[in-house]
Design an enzyme around this catalytic site. Structure first.
Site, PDB file in Angstrom:
ATOM      1  N   CYS A   1      -6.591  -3.957  -0.360  1.00  0.00           N
ATOM      2  CA  CYS A   1      -6.185  -3.462   0.957  1.00  0.00           C
ATOM      3  C   CYS A   1      -7.361  -3.052   1.836  1.00  0.00           C
ATOM      4  CB  CYS A   1      -5.218  -2.303   0.777  1.00  0.00           C
ATOM      5  SG  CYS A   1      -3.831  -2.781  -0.279  1.00  0.00           S
TER       6      CYS A   1
ATOM      7  N   HIS B   1      -4.576  -0.119   7.455  1.00  0.00           N
ATOM      8  CA  HIS B   1      -3.887  -0.988   6.497  1.00  0.00           C
ATOM      9  C   HIS B   1      -2.411  -0.614   6.474  1.00  0.00           C
ATOM     10  CE1 HIS B   1      -2.397  -2.774   2.938  1.00  0.00           C
ATOM     11  NE2 HIS B   1      -2.338  -1.641   2.272  1.00  0.00           N
TER      12      HIS B   1
ATOM     13  N   ASN C   1       3.779  -5.277   3.050  1.00  0.00           N
ATOM     14  CA  ASN C   1       2.376  -4.985   2.773  1.00  0.00           C
ATOM     15  C   ASN C   1       1.733  -6.249   2.201  1.00  0.00           C
ATOM     16  OD1 ASN C   1      -0.044  -4.283   1.518  1.00  0.00           O
ATOM     17  ND2 ASN C   1       0.710  -2.312   0.794  1.00  0.00           N
TER      18      ASN C   1
END
Lengths: 340, 80
Positions: free
Chosen positions: A115, A267, A297
């Protein structure tokens, strides 16, 4: 020292749609509303069975070249951020050089981050450009975490989706186009937290795969060492207690204040955690970009996807300062400032 | 001594859509519909941030009323 600019970005979401209704059908004890209320996610996409990160990366890059901003022959460095590569070796970026028909006179390599990866990729690209080693760096992020998710792991299933993005970083801005000058970076690493977000089996420390059992705690799926494990509490704590300091550090390095920033793109982990970390950082909601509902995500791809949307929707205009911040598996984090 | 009013406000903020506006110290905090493991994680982070106290998820799970959590924090602070 040469300056480095983000010229443009594209992204690709694979075909298989995993919406909340589907997750609800697989896990009837969980309501559709409850899934989206907390995560802010309604849809994610999975790569097809025969599709790898290299395939997603290839499509994203081809889509980038179709925009006509740069000829393939002008790209002189290729970097791929992935934790789900096609092979142990060679590095997937070498295969992509050939598949994309890029020059043989270029450098190409993968790097393994999650990430935080996009911000680190910008850091590497800026280093290559500002030191004169490259003029046009193609930075690709590509991940197929869906392969790592256990079918019984409803928590991770709701969060993660597959995607790839392609971003061009160049030494010269493009006339008449909003480009982001890449300014200073702040980084952070805490390897003591490696065990909190991990796929344990299959690489060289634990090569065996296929024999691990599902572990349940209080009737809920907890882990299986062949698959992705995430200790949500540890990751949450790492984020809310470390990201505010990282952001402050980045602001100081760039000699700006929290108020000077026009847009924050973090993120996109899940909306609930983003809201907490935003408040911890004291960032007003209207300056905090959220784009997660239709993608989930997507690990290293969330920031470039959100950046792409912010630009397409004219949320970013000339003169704006945009702070990017990635954090997660490693544990690893990084932040940088773009000036449009 | 932790300010009860402030503590209650911080507690309520962990819930989505102002669901917990009517919450009191006697409320069963897990009975609100948006309560789940993510709420617990966030609440524990908030407690760590505000009061510098580490509470395990298991200990939180043994509490039922808001007041139980309050007393748990007070106890932890007293023994720190």
């Amino acid at each position: 020292m040469h300056s480095a600019y983000i010229i443009d970005t594209t992204y690709f979401l694979p075909e298989i749609l995993i919406d909340n209704e589907r997750i609800n059908a697989e896990h009837p004890e969980w309501s559709v509303d409850k899934i989206s209320a907390k995560t802010g996610i309604e849809k994610r996409y999975y790569a097809k069975e025969d599709q790898t990160s290299g395939d997603l990366a290839y499509i994203a890059a081809e889509q980038f070249f179709e925009k006509g901003i740069i000829e393939k022959s002008k790209v002189d460095f290729l970097i791929l951020c992935t934790q789900s590569p096609d092979y142990f070796l060679p590095t997937t970026a070498c295969i992509l050089q050939d598949r994309l028909g890029l020059s043989k006179g270029i450098g190409a390599f993968d790097f393994n981050l999650g990430c935080s990866g996009f911000v680190y990729g910008l850091g590497i690209a800026k280093g290559l450009v500002s030191s004169g080693q490259a003029k046009n760096v193609l930075l690709i992020t590509a991940e197929t975490y869906s392969r790592f998710i256990n079918p019984n792991d409803k928590k991770n299933k709701t969060i993660f989706g597959d995607a790839a993005t392609a971003t061009l970083i160049s030494s010269e801005p493009v006339l008449g186009k909003p480009v982001g000058k890449i300014l200073h970076f702040s980084y952070g690493t805490d390897g003591s937290g490696a065990k909190h977000l991990i796929v344990k089996n299959g690489a060289l420390r634990n090569m065996q795969k296929g024999n691990a059992a599902d572990v349940y705690v209080a009737d809920e799926f907890y882990s299986n060492d062949d698959y992705l494990f995430m200790d949500g509490k540890q990751i949450f704590d790492f984020t809310v207690f470390n990201v505010p300091g990282l952001v402050n550090n980045c602001l100081q390095k760039n000699e700006v204040t929290l108020e000077d920033i026009d847009l924050y793109i973090f993120h996109q982990a899940n909306e609930f955690m983003l809201d907490r970390v935003r408040r911890m950082c004291k960032i007003p909601a209207e300056k905090f970009y959220i784009f997660i509902k239709d993608t989930g995500n997507t690990v290293s791809s969330t920031i470039p996807i959100a950046l792409n949307h912010a630009l397409e929707n004219n949320v970013i205009s000339k003169g704006n300062k945009v702070l990017l911040c990635g954090f997660g598996v490693g544990l690893s984090m990084g932040a940088t400032l773009l000036e449009y | 001594m932790i300010n009860i009013q402030k503590f209650l406000e911080e507690f309520k903020e962990q819930y989505v859509d102002n669901e917990a506006t009517g919450m009191t110290m006697e409320s069963e905090f897990k009975s609100f519909s948006s309560w789940d493991s993510l709420t617990a994680i966030s609440l524990l982070a908030e407690i760590k941030y505000r009061y510098n106290v580490d509470i395990e998820e298991d200990d939180l799970n043994r509490c039922s009323r808001v007041a139980d959590v309050y007393h748990l924090i007070e106890k932890k602070i007293a023994h720190a």
